[in-house]
Design a protein around this motif. Sequence first.
Motif, PDB file in Angstrom:
ATOM      1  N   GLY A  14      56.204 -33.885  52.212  1.00 57.60           N
ATOM      2  CA  GLY A  14      55.815 -33.811  53.623  1.00 57.60           C
ATOM      3  C   GLY A  14      54.375 -34.212  53.903  1.00 57.60           C
ATOM      4  N   GLN A  15      53.532 -34.205  52.873  1.00 54.99           N
ATOM      5  CA  GLN A  15      52.121 -34.536  53.121  1.00 54.99           C
ATOM      6  C   GLN A  15      51.455 -35.035  51.837  1.00 54.99           C
ATOM      7  OE1 GLN A  15      50.348 -30.702  54.224  1.00 54.99           O
ATOM      8  NE2 GLN A  15      49.370 -30.662  52.222  1.00 54.99           N
ATOM      9  N   GLY A  16      50.201 -35.402  51.955  1.00 51.95           N
ATOM     10  CA  GLY A  16      49.389 -35.759  50.786  1.00 51.95           C
ATOM     11  C   GLY A  16      50.012 -36.860  49.933  1.00 51.95           C
ATOM     12  N   LEU A  17      49.922 -36.670  48.621  1.00 49.74           N
ATOM     13  CA  LEU A  17      50.401 -37.696  47.694  1.00 49.74           C
ATOM     14  C   LEU A  17      51.904 -37.920  47.831  1.00 49.74           C
ATOM     15  CD1 LEU A  17      48.426 -36.859  44.412  1.00 49.74           C
ATOM     16  CD2 LEU A  17      47.784 -38.298  46.346  1.00 49.74           C
ATOM     17  N   GLY A  18      52.646 -36.838  48.054  1.00 55.91           N
ATOM     18  CA  GLY A  18      54.108 -36.961  48.181  1.00 55.91           C
ATOM     19  C   GLY A  18      54.493 -37.854  49.345  1.00 55.91           C
ATOM     20  N   ARG A  19      53.807 -37.696  50.465  1.00 49.95           N
ATOM     21  CA  ARG A  19      54.112 -38.537  51.618  1.00 49.95           C
ATOM     22  C   ARG A  19      53.717 -40.000  51.354  1.00 49.95           C
ATOM     23  NH1 ARG A  19      53.164 -37.988  58.101  1.00 49.95           N
ATOM     24  NH2 ARG A  19      53.377 -40.217  58.492  1.00 49.95           N
ATOM     25  N   ALA A  20      52.577 -40.192  50.687  1.00 49.90           N
ATOM     26  CA  ALA A  20      52.157 -41.562  50.355  1.00 49.90           C
ATOM     27  C   ALA A  20      53.194 -42.231  49.459  1.00 49.90           C
ATOM     28  CB  ALA A  20      50.783 -41.535  49.673  1.00 49.90           C
ATOM     29  N   MET A  21      53.724 -41.478  48.494  1.00 47.51           N
ATOM     30  CA  MET A  21      54.777 -42.032  47.615  1.00 47.51           C
ATOM     31  C   MET A  21      56.008 -42.398  48.436  1.00 47.51           C
ATOM     32  SD  MET A  21      54.742 -39.120  44.686  1.00 47.51           S
ATOM     33  CE  MET A  21      53.215 -38.610  43.916  1.00 47.51           C
ATOM     34  N   MET A 200      42.594 -32.536  51.620  1.00 49.37           N
ATOM     35  CA  MET A 200      41.746 -31.523  50.980  1.00 49.37           C
ATOM     36  C   MET A 200      40.345 -32.070  50.702  1.00 49.37           C
ATOM     37  SD  MET A 200      42.111 -29.795  47.306  1.00 49.37           S
ATOM     38  CE  MET A 200      40.992 -31.024  46.660  1.00 49.37           C
ATOM     39  N   THR A 201      40.267 -33.255  50.111  1.00 44.90           N
ATOM     40  CA  THR A 201      38.949 -33.812  49.789  1.00 44.90           C
ATOM     41  C   THR A 201      38.235 -34.271  51.065  1.00 44.90           C
ATOM     42  OG1 THR A 201      40.032 -35.896  49.268  1.00 44.90           O
ATOM     43  CG2 THR A 201      39.454 -34.515  47.415  1.00 44.90           C
ATOM     44  N   ALA A 202      39.006 -34.650  52.092  1.00 40.51           N
ATOM     45  CA  ALA A 202      38.395 -35.092  53.359  1.00 40.51           C
ATOM     46  C   ALA A 202      37.641 -33.943  54.029  1.00 40.51           C
ATOM     47  CB  ALA A 202      39.471 -35.630  54.298  1.00 40.51           C
ATOM     48  N   SER A 203      38.077 -32.708  53.754  1.00 46.53           N
ATOM     49  CA  SER A 203      37.437 -31.557  54.400  1.00 46.53           C
ATOM     50  C   SER A 203      36.261 -31.007  53.586  1.00 46.53           C
ATOM     51  CB  SER A 203      38.479 -30.448  54.626  1.00 46.53           C
ATOM     52  OG  SER A 203      38.903 -29.965  53.378  1.00 46.53           O
ATOM     53  N   MET A 204      35.957 -31.656  52.436  1.00 46.47           N
ATOM     54  CA  MET A 204      34.822 -31.184  51.620  1.00 46.47           C
ATOM     55  C   MET A 204      33.498 -31.596  52.253  1.00 46.47           C
ATOM     56  SD  MET A 204      36.134 -32.023  47.764  1.00 46.47           S
ATOM     57  CE  MET A 204      34.615 -31.657  46.902  1.00 46.47           C
ATOM     58  N   LYS A 205      32.439 -30.833  51.962  1.00 47.23           N
ATOM     59  CA  LYS A 205      31.102 -31.187  52.465  1.00 47.23           C
ATOM     60  C   LYS A 205      30.666 -32.515  51.840  1.00 47.23           C
ATOM     61  CE  LYS A 205      29.229 -26.564  53.198  1.00 47.23           C
ATOM     62  NZ  LYS A 205      28.945 -25.449  52.321  1.00 47.23           N
ATOM     63  N   PRO A 206      29.992 -33.406  52.613  1.00 43.02           N
ATOM     64  CA  PRO A 206      29.595 -34.715  52.078  1.00 43.02           C
ATOM     65  C   PRO A 206      28.786 -34.610  50.785  1.00 43.02           C
ATOM     66  CG  PRO A 206      29.148 -34.604  54.435  1.00 43.02           C
ATOM     67  CD  PRO A 206      29.627 -33.242  54.028  1.00 43.02           C
ATOM     68  N   LYS A 219      33.176 -44.515  40.101  1.00 43.80           N
ATOM     69  CA  LYS A 219      32.292 -44.243  41.253  1.00 43.80           C
ATOM     70  C   LYS A 219      33.032 -44.159  42.597  1.00 43.80           C
ATOM     71  CE  LYS A 219      28.706 -43.895  38.718  1.00 43.80           C
ATOM     72  NZ  LYS A 219      28.537 -42.543  38.212  1.00 43.80           N
ATOM     73  N   ARG A 220      34.276 -43.801  42.523  1.00 43.74           N
ATOM     74  CA  ARG A 220      35.021 -43.532  43.755  1.00 43.74           C
ATOM     75  C   ARG A 220      36.234 -42.685  43.407  1.00 43.74           C
ATOM     76  NH1 ARG A 220      39.910 -46.147  44.224  1.00 43.74           N
ATOM     77  NH2 ARG A 220      40.211 -48.027  42.995  1.00 43.74           N
ATOM     78  N   MET A 221      36.785 -42.032  44.429  1.00 40.75           N
ATOM     79  CA  MET A 221      38.021 -41.294  44.211  1.00 40.75           C
ATOM     80  C   MET A 221      39.191 -42.278  44.239  1.00 40.75           C
ATOM     81  SD  MET A 221      37.790 -37.736  46.198  1.00 40.75           S
ATOM     82  CE  MET A 221      37.031 -38.370  47.652  1.00 40.75           C
ATOM     83  N   GLY A 222      40.311 -41.831  43.686  1.00 39.37           N
ATOM     84  CA  GLY A 222      41.507 -42.667  43.752  1.00 39.37           C
ATOM     85  C   GLY A 222      42.118 -42.599  45.139  1.00 39.37           C
ATOM     86  N   LYS A 223      42.951 -43.574  45.447  1.00 39.49           N
ATOM     87  CA  LYS A 223      43.646 -43.582  46.739  1.00 39.49           C
ATOM     88  C   LYS A 223      45.100 -43.158  46.515  1.00 39.49           C
ATOM     89  CE  LYS A 223      40.792 -47.384  48.448  1.00 39.49           C
ATOM     90  NZ  LYS A 223      39.823 -46.470  49.037  1.00 39.49           N
ATOM     91  N   PRO A 224      45.673 -42.430  47.485  1.00 41.04           N
ATOM     92  CA  PRO A 224      47.068 -42.010  47.332  1.00 41.04           C
ATOM     93  C   PRO A 224      48.009 -43.167  46.982  1.00 41.04           C
ATOM     94  CG  PRO A 224      46.099 -40.957  49.240  1.00 41.04           C
ATOM     95  CD  PRO A 224      45.068 -41.917  48.726  1.00 41.04           C
ATOM     96  N   GLU A 225      47.715 -44.365  47.527  1.00 42.47           N
ATOM     97  CA  GLU A 225      48.581 -45.528  47.236  1.00 42.47           C
ATOM     98  C   GLU A 225      48.518 -45.897  45.754  1.00 42.47           C
ATOM     99  OE1 GLU A 225      45.945 -45.750  49.594  1.00 42.47           O
ATOM    100  OE2 GLU A 225      47.382 -44.798  50.938  1.00 42.47           O
TER     101      GLU A 225
END
Length: 253
Positions: A14-21, A200-206, A219-225
């Motif tokens: 319904g959300q997050g990685l599962g929805r991207a898949m 979850m990571t989008a809501s973290m402090k910069p 030097k970057r996070m992975g993308k759900p895709e």
Amino acid sequence: MKLQDAVVAITGGGQGLGRAMAEFLAARGAKLALIDLNQQRLDEAVAACQAAGTEARAYLCNVSREADVDNTFAQIVSDFGRLDALVNNAGILRDAMLVKVKDGAIEKRMTLEQWQAVIDVNLTGVFLCGRAAATHMIQGENAGCIVNISSISRAGNVGQTNYSAAKAGVVAMASAWARELARYKIRAMAIAPGFIETEMTASMKPEALEKMTAGIPAKRMGKPEEIASTVAFILENDYLSGRVIEVDGALRL
Ligand code: NAP
């Protein structure tokens, strides 16, 4: 396995990685059975898959409950006529130090409830869904594939005794199933993501986000895709089985 018309069940779809898949596979013609706890989010994910022109259905189910899981998989096979693949993706966190010391005194410990909640969903849920999926694949006499979503934390992460144990366990289960189920042409694999961009990571402090990203060699996070495309790669390659693919920007040593 060809993705076109393959029936793929995704837990936590319904959300997050599962929805991207789900959306990634829908765009390649797969039919989706999405399993989750929240009806509204499930409906939105199903609508997104249908917009790609494929068949998709929602199933409200708690993956840690045996009867719920067995009924849900029976319903999926009744609705779609078969099951080709399962992605065991639903997971939760209940982080805590095993023993937390403050000013020389023991302040608190990971509770049995924190331990058990994570084991119930992240380990027992994977067992129950994997067992149900394999049962229907064997009964349907069709080849199949099960993908367990592990984590970089499977190596053992501070504050994650429960999560690390479960995520190591799902890799071991994939390995055991690959050997046990090969005779039925059922494959089993695991994916161990590093830090992936989600709500979850989008809501973290910069500042916290920057510190975390600085420690990743890429030097970057992975993308759900990037996790979704790994699922597709596994499903399409019929000689892949019994292994874990790490998708972590070289973070793991
Ligand atoms: P997420 O956004 O929290 O999504 C997980 C989904 O699973 C949610 O929709 C959740 O529903 C559902 N779920 C939780 N308990 C369930 C249950 N008992 N039965 C059915 N569904 C249940 O998590 P995510 O970030 O996409 O992560 C997906 C998987 O990847 C997890 O296994 C996670 O451990 C793993 N992973 C993620 C990362 C990352 O950086 N995001 C890294 C490594 C591994 P509710 O929200 O309604 O509870």
